[in-house]
Write a protein that holds these residues in place. Structure first.
Motif, short mmCIF file in Angstrom:
data_model
loop_
_atom_site.label_atom_id
_atom_site.label_comp_id
_atom_site.label_asym_id
_atom_site.label_seq_id
_atom_site.Cartn_x
_atom_site.Cartn_y
_atom_site.Cartn_z
N ALA A 1 -5.60 -4.80 11.63
CA ALA A 1 -4.35 -4.21 11.15
C ALA A 1 -3.95 -4.80 9.80
CB ALA A 1 -3.25 -4.44 12.18
N VAL A 2 -4.09 -6.12 9.67
CA VAL A 2 -3.74 -6.77 8.40
C VAL A 2 -4.65 -6.29 7.28
CG1 VAL A 2 -3.72 -8.99 7.19
CG2 VAL A 2 -2.73 -8.81 9.47
N ALA A 3 -5.95 -6.17 7.56
CA ALA A 3 -6.91 -5.72 6.53
C ALA A 3 -6.57 -4.31 6.04
CB ALA A 3 -8.33 -5.78 7.07
N ILE A 4 -6.26 -3.42 6.97
CA ILE A 4 -5.94 -2.04 6.59
C ILE A 4 -4.65 -1.99 5.77
CG2 ILE A 4 -5.27 0.22 7.48
CD1 ILE A 4 -7.13 -0.33 9.88
N THR B 1 -3.24 -4.46 4.08
CA THR B 1 -3.44 -5.15 2.81
C THR B 1 -4.22 -4.29 1.83
OG1 THR B 1 -3.37 -7.30 3.91
CG2 THR B 1 -4.38 -7.22 1.73
N ALA B 2 -5.23 -3.58 2.33
CA ALA B 2 -6.02 -2.70 1.46
C ALA B 2 -5.13 -1.63 0.83
CB ALA B 2 -7.14 -2.05 2.26
N LEU B 3 -4.17 -1.12 1.61
CA LEU B 3 -3.24 -0.12 1.09
C LEU B 3 -2.34 -0.74 0.01
CD1 LEU B 3 -1.99 2.70 1.21
CD2 LEU B 3 -0.52 1.89 3.07
N VAL B 4 -1.84 -1.95 0.26
CA VAL B 4 -0.99 -2.63 -0.72
C VAL B 4 -1.75 -2.90 -2.01
CG1 VAL B 4 0.23 -4.79 -1.21
CG2 VAL B 4 0.51 -3.67 1.02
N VAL B 5 -2.96 -3.41 -1.88
CA VAL B 5 -3.78 -3.71 -3.05
C VAL B 5 -4.07 -2.44 -3.85
CG1 VAL B 5 -6.06 -4.53 -3.81
CG2 VAL B 5 -4.79 -5.80 -2.07
N HIS B 6 -4.32 -1.36 -3.14
CA HIS B 6 -4.58 -0.08 -3.81
C HIS B 6 -3.34 0.43 -4.55
CE1 HIS B 6 -6.14 3.95 -4.54
NE2 HIS B 6 -5.06 4.44 -3.96
N LEU B 7 -2.18 0.33 -3.90
CA LEU B 7 -0.95 0.81 -4.52
C LEU B 7 -0.58 -0.02 -5.74
CD1 LEU B 7 1.24 1.59 -1.35
CD2 LEU B 7 0.13 3.24 -2.89
N LEU B 8 -0.88 -1.31 -5.70
CA LEU B 8 -0.58 -2.18 -6.84
C LEU B 8 -1.68 -2.16 -7.89
CD1 LEU B 8 0.92 -5.30 -4.99
CD2 LEU B 8 2.15 -3.48 -6.19
N ARG B 9 -2.73 -1.39 -7.64
CA ARG B 9 -3.86 -1.23 -8.56
C ARG B 9 -4.52 -2.58 -8.89
NH1 ARG B 9 -1.58 3.36 -12.86
NH2 ARG B 9 -1.13 4.96 -11.27
N PRO C 1 -8.73 -12.74 0.48
CA PRO C 1 -7.74 -13.82 0.53
C PRO C 1 -6.45 -13.44 1.24
CG PRO C 1 -8.70 -13.68 -1.66
CD PRO C 1 -9.17 -12.48 -0.91
N LEU C 2 -6.03 -12.18 1.10
CA LEU C 2 -4.78 -11.76 1.71
C LEU C 2 -4.95 -11.37 3.18
CD1 LEU C 2 -3.29 -9.63 -1.20
CD2 LEU C 2 -2.61 -11.93 -0.49
N THR C 3 -6.18 -11.27 3.64
CA THR C 3 -6.44 -10.92 5.03
C THR C 3 -6.58 -12.15 5.91
OG1 THR C 3 -7.54 -8.84 4.41
CG2 THR C 3 -8.02 -9.73 6.60
N PHE C 4 -7.38 -13.12 5.47
CA PHE C 4 -7.69 -14.28 6.29
C PHE C 4 -6.88 -15.50 5.85
CE2 PHE C 4 -11.50 -11.59 6.20
CZ PHE C 4 -11.65 -11.35 7.55
#
Length: 293
Positions: free
Chosen positions: A76-79, A81-89, A98-101
């Motif tokens: 859940a965290v990985a999914i 976080t991936a969305l957040v990273v994508h939105l922030l480009r 790093p933001l997952t583990f």
């Protein structure tokens, strides 16, 4: 007031040892991080994991439940976080792992031990095992674009977890002389990890601290929400739920910086996340303990 003192008693030894590590390296004294890390990860921590599992009185079914909960939480965290990273480009290879583990070893184990005793340590080593498997499979894939899942099978921490779980399941015990020796070796693990964490943080020179602060806050919030939601959904009792929350909000591990260096991603970004999230945890972890106790 009693709650505040209890929380301080739990977190003070953790940050005292980490602070000593930082002071050591700031004084210019030698500290062979590579050697100490290898010693801890290949000998001391595996012994700690094995003895904690074989001596725990926690129901094996409860340990299985928290392992499943931890695995789902990381998904859940990985999914998210991936969305957040994508939105922030932002660069996925530099920021996603790093933001997952989190730092479920250096900080997660001692906090669980000091807060909830050997029962908490038993749950925490299971979450650490799930983290280790995730870092050396999915984590490496996130950073490098390619993964070698078989690598985790050779990790001493993974082997110790499997053996400890097998002994726990079968009710086996090692001879007393061997148990005492393994316990003595395992007792090195937490002080070594905390000192090394302090040394590593003291040596880092991060950039872009503002972005690191925002992302560290998001990591803490996402981890807490995932742990609380999934833990309640799976019906975890109070102690395993508290341990799961603590482990999921631990700061970014120094391992993320080492992986960034190895696989040629933005190591400066990783360093910033390590430093800022660790400093932020000085406030976040005590607050979480005050809520969970």
């Amino acid at each position: 007031m009693n709650l505040v003192l209890t929380v301080l008693e739990i977190v003070s030894p953790v940050f005292l040892l980490a602070g000593l590590g930082t002071a050591w390296t700031r004084a210019g004294w030698d500290y062979p991080v590579e050697f100490v890390t290898r010693l801890a990860m290949t000998l001391a921590v595996p012994c700690l994991i094995f003895t904690a599992l074989t001596k725990t009185e926690v129901d094996p079914a409860a340990l299985a439940s928290i392992s499943v909960a931890a695995a789902i939480c990381y998904g859940a965290v990985a999914i998210t976080t991936a969305l957040v990273v994508h939105l922030l480009r932002l660069d996925q290879r530099s920021y996603l792992a790093p933001l997952t583990f989190g730092n479920t070893g250096n900080l997660g184990l001692p906090l669980a031990l000091f807060a909830f005793g050997n029962e908490g340590l038993g749950y925490a080593v299971v979450v650490l095992a799930v983290t280790t498997i995730g870092v050396f499979t999915v984590g490496i894939w996130m950073v490098s674009g390619g993964s070698k899942p078989a690598r985790v099978l050779r990790e001493p921490m993974f082997i110790a977890t499997v053996l400890g779980a097998l002994f726990l399941w079968q009710g086996w015990h090692t001879p007393e002389w061997l148990t005492n020796g393994l316990t003595l070796i395992g007792q090195m693990a937490i002080p070594l990890m905390l000192l090394t964490l302090g040394v590593a943080v003291g040596r880092l020179r991060p950039n872009e601290l503002g972005r690191s602060f925002l992302l560290s806050l998001l990591k803490t919030a996402i981890g807490a929400a995932a742990a609380l939601g999934i833990g309640h959904a799976l019906g975890l009792s109070a102690v395993p739920l508290a341990v799961l929350v603590l482990q999921m909000i631990t700061p970014v591990a120094v391992t993320s910086y080492l992986l960034a260096e190895r696989y040629d991603t933005d190591s400066g970004a990783a360093a910033g996340l390590v430093v800022v999230s660790t400093l932020l945890s000085v406030l976040a972890l005590p607050l979480a303990l005050a809520f969970l106790l």
